[in-house]
Design a protein around this motif. Structure first.
Motif, PDB file in Angstrom:
ATOM      1  N   THR A 273      30.295-100.041 -23.411  1.00  0.00           N
ATOM      2  CA  THR A 273      31.339-100.393 -24.372  1.00  0.00           C
ATOM      3  C   THR A 273      32.657 -99.755 -23.945  1.00  0.00           C
ATOM      4  N   SER A 278      32.592 -98.068 -29.486  1.00  0.00           N
ATOM      5  CA  SER A 278      31.236 -97.549 -29.276  1.00  0.00           C
ATOM      6  C   SER A 278      30.171 -98.336 -30.016  1.00  0.00           C
ATOM      7  N   GLU A 279      30.314 -99.659 -30.055  1.00  0.00           N
ATOM      8  CA  GLU A 279      29.278-100.471 -30.666  1.00  0.00           C
ATOM      9  C   GLU A 279      29.186-101.789 -29.907  1.00  0.00           C
ATOM     10  N   GLU A 324      25.433 -98.198 -32.216  1.00  0.00           N
ATOM     11  CA  GLU A 324      26.390 -97.238 -31.705  1.00  0.00           C
ATOM     12  C   GLU A 324      25.885 -96.627 -30.411  1.00  0.00           C
ATOM     13  N   LYS A 325      26.738 -95.848 -29.757  1.00  0.00           N
ATOM     14  CA  LYS A 325      26.365 -95.293 -28.456  1.00  0.00           C
ATOM     15  C   LYS A 325      25.153 -94.363 -28.601  1.00  0.00           C
ATOM     16  N   VAL A 350      23.204 -97.672 -25.074  1.00  0.00           N
ATOM     17  CA  VAL A 350      24.603 -98.026 -25.305  1.00  0.00           C
ATOM     18  C   VAL A 350      25.459 -96.862 -24.816  1.00  0.00           C
ATOM     19  N   GLU A 351      26.308 -97.140 -23.810  1.00  0.00           N
ATOM     20  CA  GLU A 351      27.129 -96.099 -23.201  1.00  0.00           C
ATOM     21  C   GLU A 351      28.608 -96.348 -23.470  1.00  0.00           C
ATOM     22  N   GLU A 352      29.345 -95.286 -23.591  1.00  0.00           N
ATOM     23  CA  GLU A 352      30.800 -95.351 -23.707  1.00  0.00           C
ATOM     24  C   GLU A 352      31.374 -94.444 -22.631  1.00  0.00           C
TER      25      GLU A 352
END
Length: 409
Positions: A273, A278-279, A324-325, A350-352
């Motif tokens: 993301t 962050s989603e 979310e992350k 999930v990565e930011e």
């Protein structure tokens, strides 16, 4: 007369304690008390109940008070005697005793080997935990009472094991404070949710029931917390033996559990993301479920311990929003008409990125938002692209939720 009468009673009690039925194990005569209801029938279950340190089989039988329950449910209960009123909680001596005892009960009472359960009080509870690690292929469920490995737990069972542990908070011999750590190890070993479902009060004001479920193969870890109770088997209002039986009877070494499989998305998906939100956009989880000896009555979807949706009929699908992350364990749990469960799980990351992110390749899944288009000035592609030489290309985000419309790599 009173003195003679008392002496006779004492001798009878002693005889029952010492001279139960005998069996030879490792060239040593071992003994036990057995309770078998009338009109037992064939292929019935067996419960082995082990006494505490410096106690014996007769004392354990008197504390558990399980005869009326066994009469109704038609199962055999064996109260074995340990050597020197104790149990080998680290070696094989009494494990071999248990194996010979099971064989003896099968021969005498036509016991169902798939429905053999073990319980024990205090040191007998410690031995029950020892048996979890070493005899999970012989016992279908385990029911320790006021006892656990005080030197720390081992979690090396050959399969996930159902456990119901009963313990008083006022126990001054085997402290209640050590229960949580031991059960946490078994919750993890059994693949159960890390957060328990709590029922307070449970059947009586002084009882709290903690349930970690479902785990692998539908197993549960249950703690019955008895407020203010000490180091004994409690039978006021709620019978400990009845709770043990109601738990154990649900398990067999050959349970035909329902099967469930998450068919989409694929396991191991990794999303990136951008822009600080962050989603990821919503996506649909699809699952199939079946039961070999009945029907599936529900399929529940979870993100970790959080319930996302529960459906009573196919198609079993669930829309997941706003992940979310972090790492997400997306799980589908099927329950059949007998209360048995099966589960399937995928992991989504999930990565930011904290700084610049470098694309090394494009794949059909794995970059978010899904559905991007790449364009290098002469060719436009949607989805998988490879074999490009050096140069700049534009990609377009087309998911319904996104931080950018266009990007350049």
């Amino acid at each position: 007369m009173k003195k003679i009468f008392c002496s006779v009673v004492f001798l009878v009690a002693t005889a029952l304690s010492v001279f139960a039925e005998d069996i030879i194990v490792d060239n040593i005569s071992r003994n036990y008390i057995v309770y078998a209801p009338k009109n037992l029938g064939d292929n019935r279950p067996l419960l082995i109940s082990c006494h505490g340190m410096n106690q014996d089989a007769a004392y354990q039988k008197g504390m558990l008070q399980i005869e009326s329950i066994a009469d109704t449910a038609k199962f055999v209960t064996v109260f074995p005697n340990g050597i020197d009123r104790g149990w080998d909680i680290g070696g094989d001596r009494d494990l071999r005793f248990m194996q010979v005892l099971i064989d003896e009960m099968v021969a005498k009472y036509n016991i169902d080997r798939n429905r053999v359960y073990i319980s024990g009080f205090s040191m007998g509870g410690m031995f029950t935990y020892h048996a979890m690690n070493r005899m999970a292929d012989k016992f279908a469920a385990f029911a320790p009472i006021s006892g656990y490995p005080m030197g720390g737990g081992n979690y090396t069972s050959s399969r996930p094991v159902p456990i119901i542990h009963t313990h008083g908070t006022g126990d001054d011999v085997v402290g209640f404070g050590g229960v949580a750590g031991i059960l946490a190890g078994w919750v993890k070993r059994n693949g159960c949710p890390s957060t328990a479902k709590v029922v307070k009060p449970y059947r009586a004001n002084h009882i709290t029931k903690h349930t970690w479920a479902p785990g692998e193969n539908g197993v549960e870890v249950v703690l019955l917390e008895l407020e203010g109770k000490g180091h004994w088997i409690s039978n006021d209002i709620v019978k400990t033996g009845e709770e043990i039986w109601n738990f154990c009877k649900r398990y067999s070494l050959e349970l035909k559990d329902p099967s469930v499989r998450i068919t989409a998305p694929a396991d191991g998906l990794s999303y990136i993301t951008f822009g600080g939100k962050s989603e990821v956009p919503s996506f649909t989880v699809n699952a199939t479920a079946s039961d070999p000896d009945g029907k599936v009555v529900s399929v529940a979807f979870y993100d970790g311990d959080k319930l996302l949706a529960e459906l009573s009929e196919a198609p079993f699908t669930c829309v997941v929003d706003n992940l979310e992350k972090g790492t997400h364990a997306i799980r589908a749990v099927a329950t059949d008409d007998e209360g048995h469960t099966g589960s399937s799980e995928i992991t989504i990351l999930v990565e930011e990125p904290a700084s610049n992110y470098v694309f090394t390749k494009f794949i059909t899944e794995g970059c978010v938002p899904a559905g991007w288009t790449t364009y290098d000035g002469s060719e436009k592609r949607i989805g998988f692209s490879s074999g490009f030489s050096s140069g700049s290309r534009v990609f377009k985000f087309t998911g319904s939720k996104r931080d950018f419309d266009w990007g350049l790599y």
